[in-house]
Design an enzyme around this catalytic site. Structure first.
Site, PDB file in Angstrom:
ATOM      1  N   HIS A 294       6.484  10.914   7.300  1.00 54.95           N
ATOM      2  CA  HIS A 294       6.021   9.672   7.917  1.00 54.95           C
ATOM      3  C   HIS A 294       7.230   9.055   8.626  1.00 54.95           C
ATOM      4  O   HIS A 294       8.360   9.236   8.180  1.00 54.95           O
ATOM      5  CB  HIS A 294       5.524   8.750   6.798  1.00 54.95           C
ATOM      6  CG  HIS A 294       4.819   7.517   7.255  1.00 54.95           C
ATOM      7  ND1 HIS A 294       5.492   6.417   7.735  1.00 54.95           N
ATOM      8  CD2 HIS A 294       3.507   7.203   7.282  1.00 54.95           C
ATOM      9  CE1 HIS A 294       4.605   5.480   8.045  1.00 54.95           C
ATOM     10  NE2 HIS A 294       3.395   5.928   7.783  1.00 54.95           N
TER      11      HIS A 294
ATOM     12  N   ASP B  56       9.509  10.278  -1.333  1.00 55.18           N
ATOM     13  CA  ASP B  56       8.539   9.319  -0.806  1.00 55.18           C
ATOM     14  C   ASP B  56       7.191   9.655  -1.449  1.00 55.18           C
ATOM     15  O   ASP B  56       6.541  10.631  -1.076  1.00 55.18           O
ATOM     16  CB  ASP B  56       8.493   9.449   0.722  1.00 55.18           C
ATOM     17  CG  ASP B  56       7.314   8.698   1.339  1.00 55.18           C
ATOM     18  OD1 ASP B  56       6.496   8.116   0.594  1.00 55.18           O
ATOM     19  OD2 ASP B  56       7.201   8.706   2.576  1.00 55.18           O
TER      20      ASP B  56
ATOM     21  N   GLN C 284       1.926   8.884  -0.864  1.00 54.66           N
ATOM     22  CA  GLN C 284       0.631   9.577  -0.887  1.00 54.66           C
ATOM     23  C   GLN C 284       0.383  10.300  -2.208  1.00 54.66           C
ATOM     24  O   GLN C 284      -0.613  10.994  -2.344  1.00 54.66           O
ATOM     25  CB  GLN C 284       0.561  10.594   0.261  1.00 54.66           C
ATOM     26  CG  GLN C 284       0.618   9.972   1.633  1.00 54.66           C
ATOM     27  CD  GLN C 284      -0.571   9.062   1.898  1.00 54.66           C
ATOM     28  OE1 GLN C 284      -1.637   9.218   1.304  1.00 54.66           O
ATOM     29  NE2 GLN C 284      -0.400   8.095   2.784  1.00 54.66           N
TER      30      GLN C 284
ATOM     31  N   LYS D  65      -1.701   1.575  -1.819  1.00 57.00           N
ATOM     32  CA  LYS D  65      -2.294   2.910  -1.762  1.00 57.00           C
ATOM     33  C   LYS D  65      -2.731   3.379  -3.146  1.00 57.00           C
ATOM     34  O   LYS D  65      -3.186   4.503  -3.320  1.00 57.00           O
ATOM     35  CB  LYS D  65      -1.302   3.898  -1.150  1.00 57.00           C
ATOM     36  CG  LYS D  65      -1.033   3.637   0.342  1.00 57.00           C
ATOM     37  CD  LYS D  65      -0.304   4.799   0.966  1.00 57.00           C
ATOM     38  CE  LYS D  65       0.455   4.417   2.218  1.00 57.00           C
ATOM     39  NZ  LYS D  65      -0.397   4.270   3.397  1.00 57.00           N
TER      40      LYS D  65
END
Lengths: 426, 150
Positions: free
Chosen positions: A142, A219, A222, A245
């Site tokens: 990202h 990261d 997700q 999220k």
């Protein structure tokens, strides 16, 4: 990732125990927004990689904070301030347990994954990165795990190195190995790709980097809502995620950092709460996590995030992962059967994200047509332009799943894509 | 479905699949690139202006059906116009797709561009339709530059 036969009533859990499947109808009742109609059609929300919807429990926690205990934390001697502080710190402990961190002081509340990465780029970068040094990231990141490192490299005269991917959308570990060298100061990699759904072999990558004493930032934006995380088992140095999220509020996120790093690196922002004493001659910084939390934080957000984690803990992440994997397999089968569809990202290990491209139709047009049927997907470059370039496309349509999605919703997606073809066939 | 049919009219689909005046332009003396960072649409407009009149206009790039068709129909609609006429046309077009003041006297001036009237039901797509026009305007105003919808 747990895999399961879609039709079985009993699914294997991560521990190999037989567990009952999730009661999706009941879960859907927990999310008020799912009763909404969009353009007179029932909402089919398949944009969970962008943000997840919020269960009533989280909405109640936010409401409770503002109606019954609104006060600033860590400073008031009065009742409300004490309550707010207890609840906020309780949320921190909940995050600590959720991530398997050794200490709650290793959990720093930030605005989201982006701020977490910027914090590390700023504070770690200021202390440990110099001219000629190298940072490693990957082509599937990202933008928020690319740009902060580019900014750091530009400032310090360092170099950003990029791990390539194969045609399936998997990192090429041999190339990663070749990039690791004595000048490497940090590896920053996504646990799961937001654009492709690829689950990266982060455990193995951390081992490879640590063999050369190179720290690793993961990261996890997700990943946290879709797979069990244990930062001690992973042995990562930093792990970041966003509350919104994982069924929590926007504007709150987490940076986990190993205590040894948090002690060594300088503060991110200066202000209240991050100090022990201030004089114009000398200021003494507070210890972690407060050292990195200048100013009044998003107190309600932190408490809301705690409630979200409690919610997902009660469902069981293994069950959620199995359910989402079933939806991914079903959607992959149905969508790939549509003529002219190309699935972008065919990794062996994938999370519940399906990116696709329909021949001769721009993803934005797919998004508009689906929206008219109440089906919410993401159409665009997913803030991951380098990976779009890698596949030679400007954008994809992306459906991403959460605990409350159903096979019927996948059917609605497929009907929508059929309608796109019908409109564009004219 | 009706508003989708209004948006994706046959002429729009035709121009998006077979854009007219697509490609480079030899001897262009004005050019600009336009970019929508939200969706990645990117167009370059090449124009040959002579005597204050758009003699030739072509475009390159890629985008969604709406932006591609808009670029294609824009080249058809603006060719042969004076610079002032082209700008007025953009103003009328902008009013058409934002649903601002649907003045009937505009209909004749807009011609084929009326096919974009369905865009007003899709506010998020207005930027798609206007990107080529913003690019045209930038090209006419100063030689070489990149404009963005944001």
């Amino acid at each position: 990732m747990v895999t399961s036969e879609s039709t079985s009533k009993v699914r294997p859990s991560g521990e190999g125990k037989a567990v009952l499947p999730l009661d999706i109808a009941r879960i859907r009742e927990d999310f008020p927004i799912l009763k909404m109609k969009v353009h007179d059609k029932p909402l089919v929300y398949l944009d969970n990689a962008a943000t997840t919807q919020k269960p009533q429990r989280v909405l109640d926690a936010l409401n409770r904070f503002y109606t019954r205990e609104c006060a600033n934390i860590h400073r008031g001697l009065h009742y409300l301030s004490d309550q707010a502080t207890v609840d906020y710190e309780h949320a921190r402990t909940r995050v600590q347990r959720f991530l398997g961190a050794a200490e709650s002081s290793e959990i720093i509340f930030v605005r989201g994954t982006t701020e977490a990465i910027n914090l590390v780029a700023h504070s770690f970068g200021r202390k440990f990165v110099g001219p000629g040094d190298e940072i490693i990231t990957t082509v599937m990141e990202h933008h928020s795990n690319i740009v902060p490192w580019q900014m750091l490299c530009e400032e310090k005269g360092a170099k950003l190195r990029v791990v390539p991917i194969n045609d399936a959308g998997e990192l090429i570990l041999d190339e990663f190995e070749k990039l690791l060298n004595p000048k490497t100061r940090l590896v920053a990699v996504a646990h799961i790709s937001n654009a492709l759904g690829t689950v990266n072999p982060v455990r193995r990558m951390i081992e490879m980097a640590h063999a050369r004493n190179i720290p690793v930032l993961i990261d996890g934006a997700q990943a946290v809502a879709h797979t069990k995380i244990d930062v001690q088992e992973l042995d990562c140095d930093f792990y970041c995620f966003s509350g919104h999220k994982i069924y929590g509020p926007t504007g709150i996120g987490v940076l986990y950092g190993k205590a040894q790093w948090l002690e060594q690196i300088p503060p991110y922002q200066g202000g209240g709460d991050m100090i022990i004493s201030v004089t114009f001659e000398k200021t003494t910084y507070n210890c972690p996590p407060h050292k990195f939390e200048a100013g009044t934080p998003h107190i309600a957000g932190g408490i809301g995030l705690g409630a979200a984690i409690e919610y997902i803990d009660n469902l069981g992440l293994d069950h959620v992962a199995a359910h989402e994997h079933d939806l991914l397999e079903y959607a992959t089968r149905r969508i790939s059967a549509i003529p002219g569809v190309r699935i972008i990202g065919n990794a062996q290990k994938k999370s519940g994200t399906l990116s696709f491209y329909l021949e001769d139709v721009h993803p934005h047009d797919i998004g508009t047509i689906l929206d008219r049927d109440g089906v919410a997907i993401r159409a665009g470059h997913h803030c991951a332009m380098p990976v779009m370039d890698r596949f030679g496309i400007p954008a994809t349509a992306r459906a991403s799943f959460a605990c409350y999605n159903t096979r019927e919703e996948v059917d609605a997606l497929v009907r929508g894509v059929d309608k796109v073809r019908e409109i564009f066939a004219r | 479905m009706n508003d989708l049919r209004d948006l994706y009219q046959e002429m729009i689909l035709d121009h998006s699949k077979r854009p007219r005046n697509f490609g480079k332009l030899e001897g262009a003396n004005h050019e600009a690139s336009g970019y929508n960072p939200l969706c990645g649409d990117r167009f370059t407009v090449h124009i040959k202006v002579d005597d204050d009149i758009i003699r030739e206009i072509r475009f390159e790039g890629s985008g969604c059906a709406i932006s591609t068709a808009s670029a294609s129909l824009m080249t058809e609609g603006s060719k042969g116009k004076t610079l002032a006429e082209a700008e007025t046309l953009f103003e009328k077009f902008h009013k058409l797709i934002t649903g601002d003041a649907a003045e009937p006297q505009n209909a004749e001036a807009l011609g084929k561009l009326l096919v974009f009237s369905g865009v007003k039901e899709f506010p998020v797509r207005v930027k798609c339709a206007t990107l080529p026009w913003h690019t045209l305007k930038a090209a006419l105003h100063d030689g070489h530059k990149v404009v963005s919808t944001e």
